[in-house]
Scaffold this motif. Structure first.
Motif, PDB file in Angstrom:
ATOM      1  N   GLU A  32     -11.821  13.820   3.105  1.00 44.03           N
ATOM      2  CA  GLU A  32     -11.104  12.983   4.071  1.00 44.03           C
ATOM      3  C   GLU A  32     -10.251  11.940   3.340  1.00 44.03           C
ATOM      4  N   SER A  33      -8.956  11.896   3.629  1.00 39.68           N
ATOM      5  CA  SER A  33      -8.098  10.893   3.004  1.00 39.68           C
ATOM      6  C   SER A  33      -8.296   9.546   3.684  1.00 39.68           C
ATOM      7  N   SER A  34      -8.130   8.486   2.917  1.00 41.16           N
ATOM      8  CA  SER A  34      -8.342   7.139   3.447  1.00 41.16           C
ATOM      9  C   SER A  34      -7.344   6.188   2.809  1.00 41.16           C
ATOM     10  N   LEU A  35      -6.931   5.196   3.576  1.00 45.49           N
ATOM     11  CA  LEU A  35      -5.967   4.204   3.105  1.00 45.49           C
ATOM     12  C   LEU A  35      -6.630   2.837   3.067  1.00 45.49           C
ATOM     13  N   ALA A  36      -6.504   2.163   1.930  1.00 43.66           N
ATOM     14  CA  ALA A  36      -7.041   0.814   1.780  1.00 43.66           C
ATOM     15  C   ALA A  36      -5.951  -0.062   1.162  1.00 43.66           C
ATOM     16  N   PHE A  37      -6.164  -1.370   1.233  1.00 45.78           N
ATOM     17  CA  PHE A  37      -5.167  -2.304   0.729  1.00 45.78           C
ATOM     18  C   PHE A  37      -5.813  -3.411  -0.102  1.00 45.78           C
ATOM     19  N   TYR A  38      -5.124  -3.761  -1.167  1.00 46.99           N
ATOM     20  CA  TYR A  38      -5.402  -4.978  -1.911  1.00 46.99           C
ATOM     21  C   TYR A  38      -4.241  -5.937  -1.656  1.00 46.99           C
ATOM     22  N   LYS A  39      -4.461  -7.205  -1.952  1.00 45.15           N
ATOM     23  CA  LYS A  39      -3.399  -8.200  -1.820  1.00 45.15           C
ATOM     24  C   LYS A  39      -3.340  -9.018  -3.105  1.00 45.15           C
ATOM     25  N   ALA A  40      -2.118  -9.300  -3.547  1.00 43.85           N
ATOM     26  CA  ALA A  40      -1.916 -10.126  -4.741  1.00 43.85           C
ATOM     27  C   ALA A  40      -0.909 -11.221  -4.417  1.00 43.85           C
ATOM     28  N   ARG A  41      -1.167 -12.407  -4.945  1.00 49.23           N
ATOM     29  CA  ARG A  41      -0.274 -13.538  -4.738  1.00 49.23           C
ATOM     30  C   ARG A  41      -0.093 -14.303  -6.042  1.00 49.23           C
ATOM     31  N   LEU A  50       7.381 -12.402  -7.973  1.00 50.01           N
ATOM     32  CA  LEU A  50       8.169 -13.619  -8.117  1.00 50.01           C
ATOM     33  C   LEU A  50       7.285 -14.835  -7.892  1.00 50.01           C
ATOM     34  N   ALA A  51       7.747 -15.978  -8.317  1.00 46.54           N
ATOM     35  CA  ALA A  51       6.972 -17.211  -8.134  1.00 46.54           C
ATOM     36  C   ALA A  51       6.627 -17.386  -6.657  1.00 46.54           C
ATOM     37  N   GLY A  52       5.331 -17.531  -6.362  1.00 44.98           N
ATOM     38  CA  GLY A  52       4.885 -17.736  -4.994  1.00 44.98           C
ATOM     39  C   GLY A  52       4.865 -16.494  -4.123  1.00 44.98           C
ATOM     40  N   GLU A  53       5.251 -15.327  -4.671  1.00 45.96           N
ATOM     41  CA  GLU A  53       5.324 -14.107  -3.855  1.00 45.96           C
ATOM     42  C   GLU A  53       3.934 -13.535  -3.586  1.00 45.96           C
ATOM     43  N   GLU A  54       3.771 -12.972  -2.391  1.00 49.28           N
ATOM     44  CA  GLU A  54       2.536 -12.303  -1.998  1.00 49.28           C
ATOM     45  C   GLU A  54       2.870 -10.891  -1.533  1.00 49.28           C
ATOM     46  N   VAL A  55       2.112  -9.907  -2.006  1.00 49.01           N
ATOM     47  CA  VAL A  55       2.397  -8.520  -1.656  1.00 49.01           C
ATOM     48  C   VAL A  55       1.108  -7.791  -1.293  1.00 49.01           C
ATOM     49  N   ASP A  56       1.262  -6.775  -0.434  1.00 48.09           N
ATOM     50  CA  ASP A  56       0.177  -5.845  -0.146  1.00 48.09           C
ATOM     51  C   ASP A  56       0.303  -4.663  -1.094  1.00 48.09           C
ATOM     52  N   MET A  57      -0.820  -4.203  -1.607  1.00 52.15           N
ATOM     53  CA  MET A  57      -0.843  -3.088  -2.543  1.00 52.15           C
ATOM     54  C   MET A  57      -1.684  -1.963  -1.967  1.00 52.15           C
ATOM     55  N   PRO A  58      -1.044  -0.877  -1.531  1.00 55.69           N
ATOM     56  CA  PRO A  58      -1.784   0.208  -0.877  1.00 55.69           C
ATOM     57  C   PRO A  58      -2.488   1.127  -1.861  1.00 55.69           C
ATOM     58  N   LEU A  59      -3.546   1.721  -1.386  1.00 58.85           N
ATOM     59  CA  LEU A  59      -4.317   2.684  -2.151  1.00 58.85           C
ATOM     60  C   LEU A  59      -4.665   3.840  -1.218  1.00 58.85           C
ATOM     61  N   LEU A  60      -4.125   5.017  -1.499  1.00 60.61           N
ATOM     62  CA  LEU A  60      -4.429   6.214  -0.720  1.00 60.61           C
ATOM     63  C   LEU A  60      -5.289   7.128  -1.586  1.00 60.61           C
TER      64      LEU A  60
END
Length: 232
Positions: free
Chosen positions: A106-115, A153-163
């Protein structure tokens, strides 16, 4: 030398479909002075060595639609997500979910966040491993952010997906019976360029090797060290 080229002590079976790829990676690595970053990543990802999850492409036979059919009669496996970072990296880094329960196939999607909490743009690079390490060759990541340049970038926040998915061949492996929990761990470091121009974690070798799950294995010295030792 990069940490995926230690003295090999493989104590778990490698799926037959990967045997040719693994052997080719080893032979080619020997022929190119052991140091090419793409080769060590290919070897680790192909074999699941020391807890390194498999990373596959859509052209891989392991990504055939027939392989991505959940085995409903099998028990669900809980995948826990862990996040660490180097003390020299002024980022916040964390999983957006503590765990997910998945069936083999079964495939699954999860997310990490980095700031990036600094006032400067910073390039980071992540390592990863899976425990228990005997399941790593069955833990297949289709999409992830590991071993790739991540510039915030300075102060940037992103979602990082993992499939990802857990290869259902795990059900045929006696050493993986009764495994109900898996831990996927990522560690983010500042990135630097090595002498070959490749990005690598800006940290001591033993720290990086531990983040990859290689700290229990014997390692050959880096190419630069061997060259210094050969100088009369």
């Amino acid at each position: 030398m990069h940490p995926c080229l230690p003295t090999l002590h493989l104590d778990r079976p490698i799926p037959t479909s990967l045997a040719t790829t693994s052997t080719a990676a080893i032979i080619l690595g020997v022929g190119v002075t052991y140091a090419a970053v793409p080769l060590y990543r290919m070897f680790c990802a192909a074999t699941g060595f020391a807890g390194t999850p498999s990373v596959i492409s859509t052209s891989s036979g392991r990504f055939d639609p027939s392989r991505l059919v959940p085995v409903v009669e099998a028990g669900r496996i809980r995948v826990h997500f862990n996040a660490d970072r180097s003390e020299t990296l002024p980022w916040k880094f964390f999983p957006q979910q503590k765990f997910v329960d998945v069936l083999p196939g079964e495939s699954s999607l999860a997310f990490y966040k980095a700031r990036n909490e600094s006032q400067k743009d910073i390039i980071g690079i992540a390592t990863y491993n899976v425990t228990p390490d005997r399941v790593a060759s069955y833990f297949s990541k289709v999409e992830c952010f590991c071993f790739e340049e991540q510039k915030l970038l300075a102060g940037e926040e992103v979602d990082m997906p993992l499939l990802f998915f857990i290869n259902k061949d795990i059900l045929d492996d006696p050493s993986c019976r009764n495994i109900d929990d898996i831990v996927l761990s990522y560690t983010f470091f500042r990135a630097r360029r090595n002498t070959q121009g490749h990005l690598e974690p800006d940290a001591a070798d033993d720290v990086v090797q531990k983040s990859l799950g290689f700290d229990k294995y014997e390692h050959a010295p880096r190419v630069e060290v061997r060259r210094q030792e050969d100088v009369p």
